[in-house]
Scaffold this active site. Structure first.
Site, PDB file in Angstrom:
ATOM      1  N   ARG A   1     -16.658   2.211 -20.139  1.00 31.95           N
ATOM      2  CA  ARG A   1     -16.800   3.064 -18.948  1.00 31.95           C
ATOM      3  C   ARG A   1     -15.525   3.118 -18.122  1.00 31.95           C
ATOM      4  O   ARG A   1     -15.360   3.965 -17.265  1.00 31.95           O
ATOM      5  CB  ARG A   1     -17.929   2.540 -18.052  1.00 31.95           C
ATOM      6  CG  ARG A   1     -19.289   2.504 -18.705  1.00 31.95           C
ATOM      7  CD  ARG A   1     -20.265   1.760 -17.836  1.00 31.95           C
ATOM      8  NE  ARG A   1     -19.849   0.348 -17.767  1.00 31.95           N
ATOM      9  CZ  ARG A   1     -20.351  -0.543 -16.919  1.00 31.95           C
ATOM     10  NH1 ARG A   1     -21.276  -0.199 -16.062  1.00 31.95           N
ATOM     11  NH2 ARG A   1     -19.924  -1.789 -16.930  1.00 31.95           N
TER      12      ARG A   1
ATOM     13  N   GLN B   1      -8.297  -1.928  11.301  1.00 31.46           N
ATOM     14  CA  GLN B   1      -7.730  -0.587  11.168  1.00 31.46           C
ATOM     15  C   GLN B   1      -7.195  -0.412   9.755  1.00 31.46           C
ATOM     16  O   GLN B   1      -6.607  -1.331   9.185  1.00 31.46           O
ATOM     17  CB  GLN B   1      -6.591  -0.421  12.179  1.00 31.46           C
ATOM     18  CG  GLN B   1      -6.029   0.958  12.274  1.00 31.46           C
ATOM     19  CD  GLN B   1      -5.034   1.056  13.434  1.00 31.46           C
ATOM     20  OE1 GLN B   1      -5.279   0.561  14.513  1.00 31.46           O
ATOM     21  NE2 GLN B   1      -3.926   1.702  13.184  1.00 31.46           N
TER      22      GLN B   1
ATOM     23  N   ASN C   1      -5.002   2.508   7.227  1.00 37.51           N
ATOM     24  CA  ASN C   1      -4.130   3.672   7.271  1.00 37.51           C
ATOM     25  C   ASN C   1      -3.782   4.119   5.857  1.00 37.51           C
ATOM     26  O   ASN C   1      -3.731   3.302   4.939  1.00 37.51           O
ATOM     27  CB  ASN C   1      -2.821   3.346   7.995  1.00 37.51           C
ATOM     28  CG  ASN C   1      -3.042   2.810   9.383  1.00 37.51           C
ATOM     29  OD1 ASN C   1      -3.863   3.318  10.128  1.00 37.51           O
ATOM     30  ND2 ASN C   1      -2.323   1.760   9.746  1.00 37.51           N
TER      31      ASN C   1
ATOM     32  N   ARG D   1      10.009   4.499   3.802  1.00 39.36           N
ATOM     33  CA  ARG D   1       9.341   4.255   5.082  1.00 39.36           C
ATOM     34  C   ARG D   1       9.554   2.800   5.431  1.00 39.36           C
ATOM     35  O   ARG D   1       9.210   1.903   4.685  1.00 39.36           O
ATOM     36  CB  ARG D   1       7.853   4.568   4.990  1.00 39.36           C
ATOM     37  CG  ARG D   1       7.559   6.053   4.793  1.00 39.36           C
ATOM     38  CD  ARG D   1       6.061   6.296   4.807  1.00 39.36           C
ATOM     39  NE  ARG D   1       5.726   7.668   4.500  1.00 39.36           N
ATOM     40  CZ  ARG D   1       5.371   8.578   5.413  1.00 39.36           C
ATOM     41  NH1 ARG D   1       5.315   8.247   6.687  1.00 39.36           N
ATOM     42  NH2 ARG D   1       5.067   9.803   5.044  1.00 39.36           N
TER      43      ARG D   1
ATOM     44  N   HIS E   1       9.199  -1.654   9.186  1.00 39.72           N
ATOM     45  CA  HIS E   1       8.448  -1.647  10.443  1.00 39.72           C
ATOM     46  C   HIS E   1       7.721  -2.959  10.689  1.00 39.72           C
ATOM     47  O   HIS E   1       7.343  -3.656   9.749  1.00 39.72           O
ATOM     48  CB  HIS E   1       7.406  -0.523  10.429  1.00 39.72           C
ATOM     49  CG  HIS E   1       7.988   0.819  10.171  1.00 39.72           C
ATOM     50  ND1 HIS E   1       7.322   1.782   9.448  1.00 39.72           N
ATOM     51  CD2 HIS E   1       9.172   1.381  10.529  1.00 39.72           C
ATOM     52  CE1 HIS E   1       8.064   2.877   9.381  1.00 39.72           C
ATOM     53  NE2 HIS E   1       9.199   2.647  10.022  1.00 39.72           N
TER      54      HIS E   1
ATOM     55  N   LYS F   1      -0.676  -7.318   7.275  1.00 39.33           N
ATOM     56  CA  LYS F   1      -1.009  -6.112   6.512  1.00 39.33           C
ATOM     57  C   LYS F   1      -1.405  -6.492   5.091  1.00 39.33           C
ATOM     58  O   LYS F   1      -0.876  -7.447   4.528  1.00 39.33           O
ATOM     59  CB  LYS F   1       0.209  -5.177   6.403  1.00 39.33           C
ATOM     60  CG  LYS F   1       0.735  -4.659   7.698  1.00 39.33           C
ATOM     61  CD  LYS F   1       1.989  -3.815   7.480  1.00 39.33           C
ATOM     62  CE  LYS F   1       2.559  -3.337   8.801  1.00 39.33           C
ATOM     63  NZ  LYS F   1       3.793  -2.560   8.611  1.00 39.33           N
TER      64      LYS F   1
ATOM     65  N   HIS G   1       8.014  -4.605   7.172  1.00 35.98           N
ATOM     66  CA  HIS G   1       7.524  -4.040   5.912  1.00 35.98           C
ATOM     67  C   HIS G   1       8.065  -2.630   5.721  1.00 35.98           C
ATOM     68  O   HIS G   1       8.188  -1.869   6.670  1.00 35.98           O
ATOM     69  CB  HIS G   1       5.991  -3.991   5.927  1.00 35.98           C
ATOM     70  CG  HIS G   1       5.434  -3.206   4.787  1.00 35.98           C
ATOM     71  ND1 HIS G   1       4.898  -1.941   4.957  1.00 35.98           N
ATOM     72  CD2 HIS G   1       5.366  -3.484   3.467  1.00 35.98           C
ATOM     73  CE1 HIS G   1       4.508  -1.495   3.776  1.00 35.98           C
ATOM     74  NE2 HIS G   1       4.771  -2.392   2.859  1.00 35.98           N
TER      75      HIS G   1
ATOM     76  N   TYR H   1      -3.119   0.949   3.621  1.00 30.75           N
ATOM     77  CA  TYR H   1      -2.855  -0.266   4.384  1.00 30.75           C
ATOM     78  C   TYR H   1      -4.136  -0.730   5.067  1.00 30.75           C
ATOM     79  O   TYR H   1      -4.791   0.053   5.728  1.00 30.75           O
ATOM     80  CB  TYR H   1      -1.920  -0.003   5.558  1.00 30.75           C
ATOM     81  CG  TYR H   1      -0.583   0.584   5.329  1.00 30.75           C
ATOM     82  CD1 TYR H   1       0.546  -0.177   5.559  1.00 30.75           C
ATOM     83  CD2 TYR H   1      -0.420   1.915   4.967  1.00 30.75           C
ATOM     84  CE1 TYR H   1       1.802   0.380   5.417  1.00 30.75           C
ATOM     85  CE2 TYR H   1       0.829   2.467   4.813  1.00 30.75           C
ATOM     86  CZ  TYR H   1       1.947   1.691   5.042  1.00 30.75           C
ATOM     87  OH  TYR H   1       3.184   2.229   4.904  1.00 30.75           O
TER      88      TYR H   1
ATOM     89  N   ASP I   1      14.085   5.441  11.258  1.00 27.86           N
ATOM     90  CA  ASP I   1      14.279   4.390  10.257  1.00 27.86           C
ATOM     91  C   ASP I   1      15.741   4.254   9.844  1.00 27.86           C
ATOM     92  O   ASP I   1      16.194   3.171   9.497  1.00 27.86           O
ATOM     93  CB  ASP I   1      13.420   4.660   9.020  1.00 27.86           C
ATOM     94  CG  ASP I   1      11.929   4.456   9.291  1.00 27.86           C
ATOM     95  OD1 ASP I   1      11.570   3.933  10.366  1.00 27.86           O
ATOM     96  OD2 ASP I   1      11.125   4.831   8.419  1.00 27.86           O
TER      97      ASP I   1
END
Length: 176
Positions: A23, A46, A48, A59, A62, A72, A119, A132, A168
């Site tokens: 499967r 939260q 994202n 990206r 941060h 995270k 990150h 995330y 950035d």
């Protein structure tokens, strides 16, 4: 599911153990008991998603500052990324050191990033999506970052970025 420690204290690779049959497959990607036993968060208030149409999109790097640093749990749900975490914790034996690995929809790995780390990621394919789980709610007044190519870290990205935000690209040098 396995939690594999990295050379940076607290940074963990989450390695699912797929069970396959005709499967397809099934794999646990989060287990509160396993995370709690390792001293990791079990609450993720939260979540994202980052959609990135172009290969070479960068990206990061941060982080969210005190008093609400963000742990995270990051996974790539479509495509591939080179995911990077940098230890910014004052007094840490691995301060300014980085760890990077490929996360992909195919390998199903995740990276647990503790509070006090920056990150970022670089997309390795077009049409890449990253999911995330955040251990703290976003607070824009505490959002910050460090430059992706800061010589204080010496990150070896697999390729130069093609697309990144002005913010950035222009973070100042990190006071190592």
């Amino acid at each position: 599911m396995r939690l594999d420690p990295t050379r940076l204290d607290g940074l963990m690779v989450v390695e699912p153990t797929p069970h396959a049959d005709d499967r397809g497959l099934f794999a646990r990607t989060f287990d509160a008991d396993v995370f709690a036993a390792a001293g990791l968060p079990v609450q993720w208030p939260q979540c994202n998603t980052s959609w990135n149409p172009r290969r070479g999109t960068l990206r990061g790097l941060h982080f969210q500052a005190e008093p609400k640093p963000e742990p995270k749990l990051v996974r790539c749900t479509r495509g591939r990324i080179f995911d990077v975490a940098v230890d910014l914790r004052p007094g840490s034996a691995t301060r300014c050191q980085w760890f990077g690995l490929e996360l992909s929809a195919d390998n199903r790995r995740a990276l647990y990033i503790p509070p006090g780390f920056a990150h970022g990621f670089l997309t390795l394919e077009d049409a890449t999506e990253v999911f995330y789980q955040m251990g703290e709610r976003y607070d824009g007044s505490l959002a910050s970052g460090v430059r992706w190519n800061d010589p204080a870290f010496g990150i070896h990205w697999p390729q130069a970025p093609v697309l990144l935000s002005g913010r950035d690209a222009t973070y100042p040098d990190f006071p190592a």
